[in-house]
Design a protein around this motif. Sequence first.
Motif, PDB file in Angstrom:
ATOM      1  N   VAL A  14       0.125  26.895  28.866  1.00 54.71           N
ATOM      2  CA  VAL A  14      -1.042  27.058  27.998  1.00 54.71           C
ATOM      3  C   VAL A  14      -0.648  26.937  26.527  1.00 54.71           C
ATOM      4  CG1 VAL A  14      -2.851  28.661  27.251  1.00 54.71           C
ATOM      5  CG2 VAL A  14      -2.328  28.415  29.683  1.00 54.71           C
ATOM      6  N   VAL A  15       0.467  27.535  26.158  1.00 55.96           N
ATOM      7  CA  VAL A  15       0.897  27.471  24.756  1.00 55.96           C
ATOM      8  C   VAL A  15       1.075  26.015  24.333  1.00 55.96           C
ATOM      9  CG1 VAL A  15       2.716  28.067  23.109  1.00 55.96           C
ATOM     10  CG2 VAL A  15       1.917  29.777  24.753  1.00 55.96           C
ATOM     11  N   SER A  16       1.641  25.194  25.185  1.00 57.46           N
ATOM     12  CA  SER A  16       1.833  23.781  24.815  1.00 57.46           C
ATOM     13  C   SER A  16       0.495  23.083  24.618  1.00 57.46           C
ATOM     14  CB  SER A  16       2.692  23.054  25.847  1.00 57.46           C
ATOM     15  OG  SER A  16       2.051  22.986  27.092  1.00 57.46           O
ATOM     16  N   ARG A  17      -0.509  23.419  25.420  1.00 57.86           N
ATOM     17  CA  ARG A  17      -1.843  22.821  25.238  1.00 57.86           C
ATOM     18  C   ARG A  17      -2.493  23.326  23.952  1.00 57.86           C
ATOM     19  NH1 ARG A  17      -2.881  24.192  30.797  1.00 57.86           N
ATOM     20  NH2 ARG A  17      -4.752  25.297  30.150  1.00 57.86           N
ATOM     21  N   VAL A  18      -2.294  24.597  23.632  1.00 55.89           N
ATOM     22  CA  VAL A  18      -2.808  25.151  22.374  1.00 55.89           C
ATOM     23  C   VAL A  18      -2.181  24.402  21.200  1.00 55.89           C
ATOM     24  CG1 VAL A  18      -2.762  27.184  20.848  1.00 55.89           C
ATOM     25  CG2 VAL A  18      -3.327  27.466  23.274  1.00 55.89           C
ATOM     26  N   VAL A  19      -0.878  24.221  21.243  1.00 50.33           N
ATOM     27  CA  VAL A  19      -0.169  23.551  20.148  1.00 50.33           C
ATOM     28  C   VAL A  19      -0.619  22.096  20.020  1.00 50.33           C
ATOM     29  CG1 VAL A  19       2.102  22.785  19.351  1.00 50.33           C
ATOM     30  CG2 VAL A  19       1.788  25.130  20.166  1.00 50.33           C
ATOM     31  N   LEU A  20      -0.772  21.392  21.123  1.00 48.34           N
ATOM     32  CA  LEU A  20      -1.240  19.997  21.070  1.00 48.34           C
ATOM     33  C   LEU A  20      -2.637  19.912  20.464  1.00 48.34           C
ATOM     34  CD1 LEU A  20       0.052  18.618  24.478  1.00 48.34           C
ATOM     35  CD2 LEU A  20       0.720  17.828  22.196  1.00 48.34           C
ATOM     36  N   GLU A  37       2.636  12.549   8.629  1.00 47.34           N
ATOM     37  CA  GLU A  37       2.544  11.096   8.765  1.00 47.34           C
ATOM     38  C   GLU A  37       3.828  10.453   9.252  1.00 47.34           C
ATOM     39  OE1 GLU A  37       1.216   9.152   5.232  1.00 47.34           O
ATOM     40  OE2 GLU A  37      -0.878   9.437   5.725  1.00 47.34           O
ATOM     41  N   ASP A  38       4.948  10.808   8.683  1.00 43.54           N
ATOM     42  CA  ASP A  38       6.218  10.157   8.997  1.00 43.54           C
ATOM     43  C   ASP A  38       7.172  11.089   9.730  1.00 43.54           C
ATOM     44  OD1 ASP A  38       5.441   7.759   7.713  1.00 43.54           O
ATOM     45  OD2 ASP A  38       5.908   8.663   5.769  1.00 43.54           O
ATOM     46  N   ILE A  39       6.615  11.949  10.569  1.00 45.46           N
ATOM     47  CA  ILE A  39       7.416  12.947  11.276  1.00 45.46           C
ATOM     48  C   ILE A  39       7.330  12.664  12.772  1.00 45.46           C
ATOM     49  CG2 ILE A  39       7.432  15.405  11.903  1.00 45.46           C
ATOM     50  CD1 ILE A  39       6.927  16.098   9.062  1.00 45.46           C
ATOM     51  N   ASP A  40       8.414  12.946  13.468  1.00 46.34           N
ATOM     52  CA  ASP A  40       8.445  12.833  14.925  1.00 46.34           C
ATOM     53  C   ASP A  40       7.589  13.966  15.492  1.00 46.34           C
ATOM     54  OD1 ASP A  40       8.991  12.801  17.634  1.00 46.34           O
ATOM     55  OD2 ASP A  40      11.170  12.777  17.394  1.00 46.34           O
ATOM     56  N   LEU A  41       6.324  13.650  15.750  1.00 49.82           N
ATOM     57  CA  LEU A  41       5.371  14.682  16.159  1.00 49.82           C
ATOM     58  C   LEU A  41       5.763  15.329  17.485  1.00 49.82           C
ATOM     59  CD1 LEU A  41       2.898  16.052  15.050  1.00 49.82           C
ATOM     60  CD2 LEU A  41       1.492  14.442  16.331  1.00 49.82           C
ATOM     61  N   LYS A  42       6.348  14.556  18.386  1.00 52.92           N
ATOM     62  CA  LYS A  42       6.778  15.127  19.663  1.00 52.92           C
ATOM     63  C   LYS A  42       7.793  16.248  19.423  1.00 52.92           C
ATOM     64  CE  LYS A  42       8.369  13.630  24.210  1.00 52.92           C
ATOM     65  NZ  LYS A  42       9.617  14.276  24.537  1.00 52.92           N
ATOM     66  N   LYS A  43       8.715  16.029  18.511  1.00 51.51           N
ATOM     67  CA  LYS A  43       9.726  17.038  18.179  1.00 51.51           C
ATOM     68  C   LYS A  43       9.074  18.258  17.514  1.00 51.51           C
ATOM     69  CE  LYS A  43      14.088  17.503  15.680  1.00 51.51           C
ATOM     70  NZ  LYS A  43      15.077  16.821  14.844  1.00 51.51           N
ATOM     71  N   VAL A  44       8.127  18.013  16.601  1.00 50.52           N
ATOM     72  CA  VAL A  44       7.421  19.110  15.927  1.00 50.52           C
ATOM     73  C   VAL A  44       6.643  19.946  16.935  1.00 50.52           C
ATOM     74  CG1 VAL A  44       5.587  19.662  14.271  1.00 50.52           C
ATOM     75  CG2 VAL A  44       7.302  17.942  13.701  1.00 50.52           C
ATOM     76  N   VAL A  45       5.941  19.270  17.847  1.00 47.65           N
ATOM     77  CA  VAL A  45       5.158  19.984  18.856  1.00 47.65           C
ATOM     78  C   VAL A  45       6.074  20.811  19.754  1.00 47.65           C
ATOM     79  CG1 VAL A  45       3.727  19.648  20.918  1.00 47.65           C
ATOM     80  CG2 VAL A  45       3.159  18.451  18.801  1.00 47.65           C
ATOM     81  N   ASP A  46       7.225  20.255  20.112  1.00 47.70           N
ATOM     82  CA  ASP A  46       8.181  21.000  20.936  1.00 47.70           C
ATOM     83  C   ASP A  46       8.647  22.264  20.207  1.00 47.70           C
ATOM     84  OD1 ASP A  46      10.056  21.288  23.230  1.00 47.70           O
ATOM     85  OD2 ASP A  46      11.563  20.949  21.668  1.00 47.70           O
ATOM     86  N   HIS A  47       9.039  22.103  18.944  1.00 44.98           N
ATOM     87  CA  HIS A  47       9.487  23.262  18.160  1.00 44.98           C
ATOM     88  C   HIS A  47       8.351  24.268  17.956  1.00 44.98           C
ATOM     89  CE1 HIS A  47      13.575  22.138  17.231  1.00 44.98           C
ATOM     90  NE2 HIS A  47      13.164  20.915  16.954  1.00 44.98           N
ATOM     91  N   GLN A  48       7.159  23.756  17.676  1.00 48.79           N
ATOM     92  CA  GLN A  48       6.019  24.633  17.433  1.00 48.79           C
ATOM     93  C   GLN A  48       5.631  25.390  18.703  1.00 48.79           C
ATOM     94  OE1 GLN A  48       4.911  25.098  14.393  1.00 48.79           O
ATOM     95  NE2 GLN A  48       3.353  26.562  14.937  1.00 48.79           N
ATOM     96  N   THR A  49       5.766  24.744  19.848  1.00 50.98           N
ATOM     97  CA  THR A  49       5.476  25.416  21.121  1.00 50.98           C
ATOM     98  C   THR A  49       6.443  26.581  21.325  1.00 50.98           C
ATOM     99  OG1 THR A  49       4.578  23.393  22.092  1.00 50.98           O
ATOM    100  CG2 THR A  49       5.312  25.105  23.624  1.00 50.98           C
ATOM    101  N   LYS A  50       7.716  26.354  21.023  1.00 51.47           N
ATOM    102  CA  LYS A  50       8.700  27.440  21.144  1.00 51.47           C
ATOM    103  C   LYS A  50       8.425  28.548  20.128  1.00 51.47           C
ATOM    104  CE  LYS A  50      12.191  24.349  22.989  1.00 51.47           C
ATOM    105  NZ  LYS A  50      13.327  23.498  22.661  1.00 51.47           N
ATOM    106  N   PHE A  51       8.078  28.150  18.899  1.00 56.37           N
ATOM    107  CA  PHE A  51       7.774  29.147  17.865  1.00 56.37           C
ATOM    108  C   PHE A  51       6.554  29.980  18.257  1.00 56.37           C
ATOM    109  CE2 PHE A  51       5.473  30.142  13.850  1.00 56.37           C
ATOM    110  CZ  PHE A  51       6.328  31.123  13.400  1.00 56.37           C
ATOM    111  N   MET A  52       5.484  29.306  18.673  1.00 56.59           N
ATOM    112  CA  MET A  52       4.264  30.015  19.067  1.00 56.59           C
ATOM    113  C   MET A  52       4.546  30.917  20.262  1.00 56.59           C
ATOM    114  SD  MET A  52       1.066  30.475  18.324  1.00 56.59           S
ATOM    115  CE  MET A  52       0.737  29.069  17.286  1.00 56.59           C
ATOM    116  N   SER A  53       5.350  30.433  21.191  1.00 49.41           N
ATOM    117  CA  SER A  53       5.720  31.261  22.349  1.00 49.41           C
ATOM    118  C   SER A  53       6.437  32.523  21.903  1.00 49.41           C
ATOM    119  CB  SER A  53       6.613  30.464  23.308  1.00 49.41           C
ATOM    120  OG  SER A  53       5.893  29.388  23.865  1.00 49.41           O
ATOM    121  N   SER A  54       7.324  32.380  20.923  1.00 47.10           N
ATOM    122  CA  SER A  54       8.046  33.555  20.439  1.00 47.10           C
ATOM    123  C   SER A  54       7.096  34.547  19.771  1.00 47.10           C
ATOM    124  CB  SER A  54       9.178  33.155  19.493  1.00 47.10           C
ATOM    125  OG  SER A  54       8.702  32.734  18.242  1.00 47.10           O
ATOM    126  N   LEU A  55       6.101  34.027  19.035  1.00 42.35           N
ATOM    127  CA  LEU A  55       5.122  34.929  18.401  1.00 42.35           C
ATOM    128  C   LEU A  55       4.298  35.688  19.433  1.00 42.35           C
ATOM    129  CD1 LEU A  55       3.645  32.827  15.442  1.00 42.35           C
ATOM    130  CD2 LEU A  55       5.467  34.537  15.372  1.00 42.35           C
TER     131      LEU A  55
END
Length: 122
Positions: A14-20, A37-55
């Motif tokens: 669920v967290v990954s769907r929230v982040v997406l 714009e010029d960022i590897d969004l897949k990498k950002v989403v992966d990191h953000q999913t882990k960050f949100m999970s930790s929160l």
Amino acid sequence: MSDSLFQKYGGFAVVSRVVLSFYDKVMDSDQIGDYFEDIDLKKVVDHQTKFMSSLLGGPASYSNEHLKVIHAPLGISDPDMDEMIELLAETLDEFGFEAADRNAVLSEIEARRSCIVDRDAG
């Protein structure tokens, strides 16, 4: 409360769907979309999913120092951070987070504002 918010709301799936969903909103934002714009969004989403999970009390963790290092070169302003928080609040509401749980997540992010915002950005 015996279960973490991470468990309560369905874990990584669920967290990954929230982040997406959140990043769909971010990318459409006139105010903050350009940061990605010029960022590897897949990498950002992966990191953000882990960050949100930790929160939410999940297994991943990020230090405030890590957040500072990642965000320092971006020049994020307070209004940009406000937009991000507003979009996240909308996303959490859409995924059925109870108001108290949504506010707890937003408070955790707000507590890290100084690690994300560049006080010289404007």
